[in-house]
Design a protein around this motif. Sequence first.
Motif, PDB file in Angstrom:
ATOM      1  N   GLN A  25       0.830  -1.195   0.000  1.00 47.79           N
ATOM      2  CA  GLN A  25       0.000   0.000   0.000  1.00 47.79           C
ATOM      3  C   GLN A  25       0.873   1.258   0.000  1.00 47.79           C
ATOM      4  OE1 GLN A  25      -2.326   1.215   3.619  1.00 47.79           O
ATOM      5  NE2 GLN A  25      -4.034   0.246   2.554  1.00 47.79           N
ATOM      6  N   GLY A  26       0.288   2.393  -0.352  1.00 47.11           N
ATOM      7  CA  GLY A  26       0.986   3.666  -0.258  1.00 47.11           C
ATOM      8  C   GLY A  26       0.923   4.226   1.156  1.00 47.11           C
ATOM      9  N   SER A  55       2.401   4.061  -4.898  1.00 48.35           N
ATOM     10  CA  SER A  55       3.065   5.156  -4.205  1.00 48.35           C
ATOM     11  C   SER A  55       4.377   4.681  -3.563  1.00 48.35           C
ATOM     12  CB  SER A  55       2.104   5.779  -3.183  1.00 48.35           C
ATOM     13  OG  SER A  55       2.531   7.072  -2.822  1.00 48.35           O
ATOM     14  N   ASP A 229      -0.475   9.737  -8.561  1.00 44.18           N
ATOM     15  CA  ASP A 229      -0.430   8.653  -7.582  1.00 44.18           C
ATOM     16  C   ASP A 229      -1.693   7.780  -7.657  1.00 44.18           C
ATOM     17  OD1 ASP A 229      -0.661   7.250  -4.999  1.00 44.18           O
ATOM     18  OD2 ASP A 229       0.930   8.587  -4.309  1.00 44.18           O
ATOM     19  N   GLY A 231      -2.961   6.052  -5.439  1.00 42.09           N
ATOM     20  CA  GLY A 231      -3.735   6.114  -4.205  1.00 42.09           C
ATOM     21  C   GLY A 231      -4.923   7.047  -4.274  1.00 42.09           C
ATOM     22  N   ASN A 235      -5.679   2.930  -2.652  1.00 36.63           N
ATOM     23  CA  ASN A 235      -4.319   2.918  -2.122  1.00 36.63           C
ATOM     24  C   ASN A 235      -3.735   1.516  -2.011  1.00 36.63           C
ATOM     25  OD1 ASN A 235      -2.121   4.454  -1.227  1.00 36.63           O
ATOM     26  ND2 ASN A 235      -2.608   4.066   0.917  1.00 36.63           N
ATOM     27  N   PHE A 280      -7.014   6.416   3.392  1.00 40.03           N
ATOM     28  CA  PHE A 280      -5.940   5.711   2.707  1.00 40.03           C
ATOM     29  C   PHE A 280      -5.856   4.223   3.049  1.00 40.03           C
ATOM     30  CE2 PHE A 280      -4.160  10.093   2.259  1.00 40.03           C
ATOM     31  CZ  PHE A 280      -4.166  10.116   0.870  1.00 40.03           C
ATOM     32  N   SER A 282      -8.241   2.433   2.283  1.00 43.69           N
ATOM     33  CA  SER A 282      -8.627   2.253   0.873  1.00 43.69           C
ATOM     34  C   SER A 282      -9.021   0.864   0.434  1.00 43.69           C
ATOM     35  CB  SER A 282      -7.495   2.774  -0.025  1.00 43.69           C
ATOM     36  OG  SER A 282      -7.957   2.983  -1.334  1.00 43.69           O
TER      37      SER A 282
END
Length: 398
Positions: A25-26, A55, A229, A231, A235, A280, A282
């Motif tokens: 994940q970012g 990301s 990005d 995300g 994300n 985020f 997400s």
Amino acid sequence: MATHPSNAGPKAGAPAGERAVLVLQGGGALGAYQAGTFEELARAGNDMAWVAGISIGAINAALICGNPPEHRVSRLRAFWEGITANLTLQPVFALPGLDLPGVDLPAFEVPGARSLFSEMASNMALAFGAPGFFAPRFPWAGLTPTGALRGTSFYDTAPLRETLLELVDFDYLNTRGPRLSVGTVDVETGNFVYFDSATTRIAPEHIMASGALPPGFPAVEIDGRQYWDGGLVSNTPLQYVLENAGTGPLLVFQVDLFAARGPLPETLAEVSQREKDIRFSSRTRLTTDRFRQLHALRAAAERLAAKLPAEMADDPDLALLRKAGPSCPVTLVHLIHRNEDFEGAAKDYEFSRLTMEEHWKAGRRDVGRTFDHRAWRQRAVEADGLRVFDLSARPNDA
């Protein structure tokens, strides 16, 4: 708790025939947690066949896929030590329980010192950037001519390109490394776009595009299109991995940097942090739930097909239902960064060496906690379906 798993034997790695996939994940500065998880996963014998990231997850993924196995941890370490080089010392007041080798500072214990240090570190990143990653633009973006790309971001990410060229062997990545997938967003269409080494020759620009979070970072041009990005849409690349899972058994390590679950906030600062966590985190659990349902639907369609007359075997509606979910068994392992007491809403741009080391150790610890868990040690590869393990939570975690 020991940093290393106490029993990182054969059961810690993927059994023969089960492909190991790392999903990252970012989350900016929190990405050091992913580096720690990878170090411990690799130590336990998990040879990743595929790494997908968004990301900072895309940057970590490139460092892994773009180097031979024996150099991957050292390249991750070089990246994370490089971008945290501006803040390597403790603050002038002592942080209880913390000690850095070679640092001899007077000890003045101050309540809330750890949180204050993190806030100071994040403000330094805002003002001065992170070496080898991003640098503030001068003059400021808002003062540059309208329409110029340099006027659409506060920071310049040219240093990241040089870092990637130094630490990632892109020839190795595209010819011999594990499969790499990175998620981006087309700025003009708003559509999610994945760049995948299975179909595309990956360059530094693909990695930079996945981490081009506006308005901090500028869009990155690839083949005449501008990308931001990934995300911004989701994300996590988990959905992409499950939709392209193939037919063999899959072992997916999903490393999240924002926890979807958390306590009810009681202050404005906690509201800001909680909002960011929800935004985020997400869709990780939503995606998991959706694919569990699709697996169940596919299994039901197979049972139905066995009951139907032979002349209906080629019915197109039945064929569609039989393709509803992945055709392989999937084991999904959640490894989630949980907030530390000192962290605030700026945790994703707190680039101090001290915090980086703590995140790295937390990633290693959570892998060890997972592999030491009885449920993991007794697991077996199923013939079908989706099994989820979330075993690294501490006793007081939500």
